[in-house]
Write an enzyme that holds these catalytic residues in place. Structure first.
Site, mmCIF file in Angstrom:
data_model
loop_
_atom_site.group_PDB
_atom_site.id
_atom_site.type_symbol
_atom_site.label_atom_id
_atom_site.label_comp_id
_atom_site.label_asym_id
_atom_site.label_seq_id
_atom_site.Cartn_x
_atom_site.Cartn_y
_atom_site.Cartn_z
ATOM 1 C CG ASP A 305 -1.819 1.182 1.303
ATOM 2 O OD1 ASP A 305 -2.418 1.523 0.276
ATOM 3 O OD2 ASP A 305 -1.931 1.781 2.387
ATOM 4 C CG ASP A 504 -4.161 -1.455 3.346
ATOM 5 O OD1 ASP A 504 -4.465 -1.361 2.143
ATOM 6 O OD2 ASP A 504 -3.524 -0.582 3.959
#
Length: 603
Positions: A305, A504
């Site tokens: 990420d 996430d």
């Protein structure tokens, strides 16, 4: 070490030594009896452990040791029984030592868990259990105390030792209003803090849960070793029985059994895996168990990420665009003086930028803040307004303000002073300075493909990824799309996923190994992850990955070398080249060698 194993080792040493000395003190007739009693005591405990394991459905190589001692006593080879008993007890003691040495880092984390804290209550201090602490409670931390819960310094200055949490040797300073992390040790004078989380939700509690999970989990290689133990047991018994059948020599048969007692297959693997986990923990990478280390050791893909991982996860002042007649430093000084009255993240960034330039800030007065839009107040006689473009325009009585040019992903804050536009601040989530080095180290550690998967606009992702040498840049992703990317990468090899946000968590859960940024990461990401990076620094992940690869390689090396030497000794014993005592001594030397080799994973 187990007190029982120490006692057994002492009995075996005293018994063997006593039997050897018996003829010199006129007790030669009792020599075999002394050896028999000592080895019998070891055998009794060994048989109890074998039966207990079998009732649990576990087949271990202790059976080989039991057969060796029993056979030696049955054939009247009391000296051989005594030697095997000593070698077995010594091997168990050595295994305990090696395992304790390998677990030292994990045990150190658990040993630091504070049980009580000093809390202010009705103007006095009281010692309370940490599970009674609630957000908002004011605590006193003395020099040497462990921070019991996550909180914020409310009075004084904290100097904290973070080494046990992050491996960082340099103490961290925290002033009033700054966060302190549970599990850190206070090195300086006493300070007050306000709890922001209960103990059960604090950083250190999460670490403890991870450590406990890690100690309970068996690595795949360890489970594989357990399965191979049954095969090894069958081969050993078959070779020993075959030797007796074809030679009719029970001593050779006994030598074969002794040469296989105990086995490096069982000793080396757990020691190396645990040692590797301890080494990674020292570098700030905490894994939930041996299976995580083994999987990480074979990883070739990384999905990562952007926010909070490659970048700092918070907006920082990236530039100042003054209007006519205004200087950048003066703009920043007045804006930061006003922003001291706000807890907004943008305000904190502007104040931090002014402090980093050494600017002297004034006290603001008559401050009014409109949540999520901006604030205004008096600074040194000037009416100062800081906030979003539309907010400042409205306060100036204008329909709009001319926006300056800026890069994608850059936020804009306008500043007005004394009724006129003074300029703009450009704020952006900057790439961490260590990110390029971290990515290079990850490549060196064996990661062949790195994919950036972010929910931010594609233009922002392209700007951040430019120059980092990533293999794929994907932006504007929803959580389910991140999951799809991770699943696609898994088709080409073991895939790691690194993230820190709630969005996430699903991708972390489906990755072969999900890794959460533990300091800035959300609770959902941490719970979904298989490992937690306790330092906001991806170079530590590369170090943890290298430690995992090395530990697994050492485990495999120890097993192959140990088994090779063990089988060679068994064959030599079958052909009469090794006696019973020589076989026991040789096997003990092999055990020591493979365990010492496995402990190299700690270095």
């Amino acid at each position: 070490m187990s007190q029982l194993r120490i006692t057994l080792f002492i009995i075996a040493v005293v018994g063997l030594a006593g039997g050897l000395l018996a003829p010199f003190v006129g007790l030669g007739a009792f020599q075999s009896w002394i050896w028999g009693v000592a080895s019998g005591a070891v055998l009794a405990v060994l048989l109890y452990e074998i039966v207990t394991s079998l009732l649990k459905g576990e087949v271990g190589l202790d059976i080989v040791a039991g057969l060796s001692i029993s056979a030696a006593l049955a054939f009247g080879e009391a000296l051989a029984a005594g030697v095997v008993a000593l070698m077995y007890a010594g091997g168990q003691l050595l295994e305990d030592y090696a395992a304790n040495r390998a677990r030292a880092d994990m045990k150190a984390l658990l040993a630091r868990v504070p049980k009580t804290a000093l809390r202010y209550s009705d103007g006095r201090l009281e010692e309370v259990a940490i599970d009674t602490i609630r957000p908002g409670d004011r605590l006193l931390l003395r020099q040497g105390d462990i921070v019991p819960v996550d909180g914020r310094v409310s009075n004084g200055r904290a100097l904290l030792d973070m080494a046990a949490l992050t491996g960082e040797s340099v103490p961290v300073k925290s002033g009033e209003g700054q966060d302190v992390q549970s599990g850190a040790r206070s090195l300086d004078t006493a300070f007050d803090m306000v709890a922001t989380r209960p103990a059960s939700e604090s950083t250190y509690a999460g670490i403890v849960r991870l450590v406990q999970a890690a100690q309970a989990a068996k690595a795949p290689m360890v489970r594989l070793a357990d399965r191979y133990a049954l095969v090894f047991l069958f081969v050993t018994v078959a070779l020993a029985g075959g030797t007796w059948y074809f030679t009719g020599n029970h001593i050779r048969m006994l030598a074969v059994l002794v040469s296989a007692t105990p086995c490096p297959l069982i000793l080396a693997v757990p020691v190396a895996i645990i040692a590797g986990m301890g080494k990674a923990a020292r570098r700030g990478v905490l894994m939930k168990g041996g299976p995580v280390l083994e999987t990480m050791a074979r990883a070739v893909n990384l999905v990562i990420d952007k926010t909070g991982t490659l970048t700092k996860g918070r907006a920082e002042l990236g530039g100042i665009i003054p209007a006519a007649h205004w200087q950048a430093d003066e703009m920043l000084r007045l804006a930061a003086s006003l922003e001291q009255a706000s807890a907004h993240v943008t305000a904190a960034s502007i104040v931090a930028a002014a402090q980093s330039r050494g600017l002297t800030l004034s006290y603001p007065q008559d401050v009014q803040e409109t949540a999520g839009e901006g604030l205004e107040g008096m600074v040194e006689g000037h009416r100062v307004i800081v906030g979003g473009h539309d907010f400042v325009a409205r306060r100036l009585g204008l329909s709009s303000l001319p926006p300056p040019e800026r890069e994608p992903g850059t936020a804009l804050a306008a500043l007005a002073i004394s009724g006129r536009l003074a300029g703009h601040f450009l704020l952006a989530d900057a790439v961490r300075p260590e990110t390029p080095l971290a990515l290079a180290k990850l490549r060196k550690a064996g990661i062949k493909r790195i994919v950036l998967a972010s929910g931010d606009a594609q233009a922002v992702v392209d700007r951040i990824g430019d120059g980092l040498g990533l293999d794929m840049l994907r932006g504007e992703l929803h959580p389910d799309e991140k999951v799809a990317i991770v699943l696609a990468e898994r088709k080409s090899g073991i895939t790691l996923m690194v993230g820190d946000g709630v969005n996430d968590a699903p991708a972390l859960a489906v990755a072969d190994v999900g890794i959460s940024m533990g300091v800035t990461g959300s609770a959902a990401a941490t719970e979904s992850a298989d490992a937690v990076l306790m330092v906001d620094d991806l170079t530590r992940l590369a170090e943890g990955l290298a430690a995992a690869r090395r530990a697994r390689a050492i485990a495999v090396q120890s097993v192959l070398a140990g088994l090779g030497l063990t089988f060679a000794a068994m064959i030599a014993a079958a052909f009469g080249y090794i006696t019973v005592v020589e076989g026991a001594l040789l096997q003990e030397a092999i055990d020591v060698a493979v365990i010492l080799n496995a402990l190299r994973a700690l270095r």
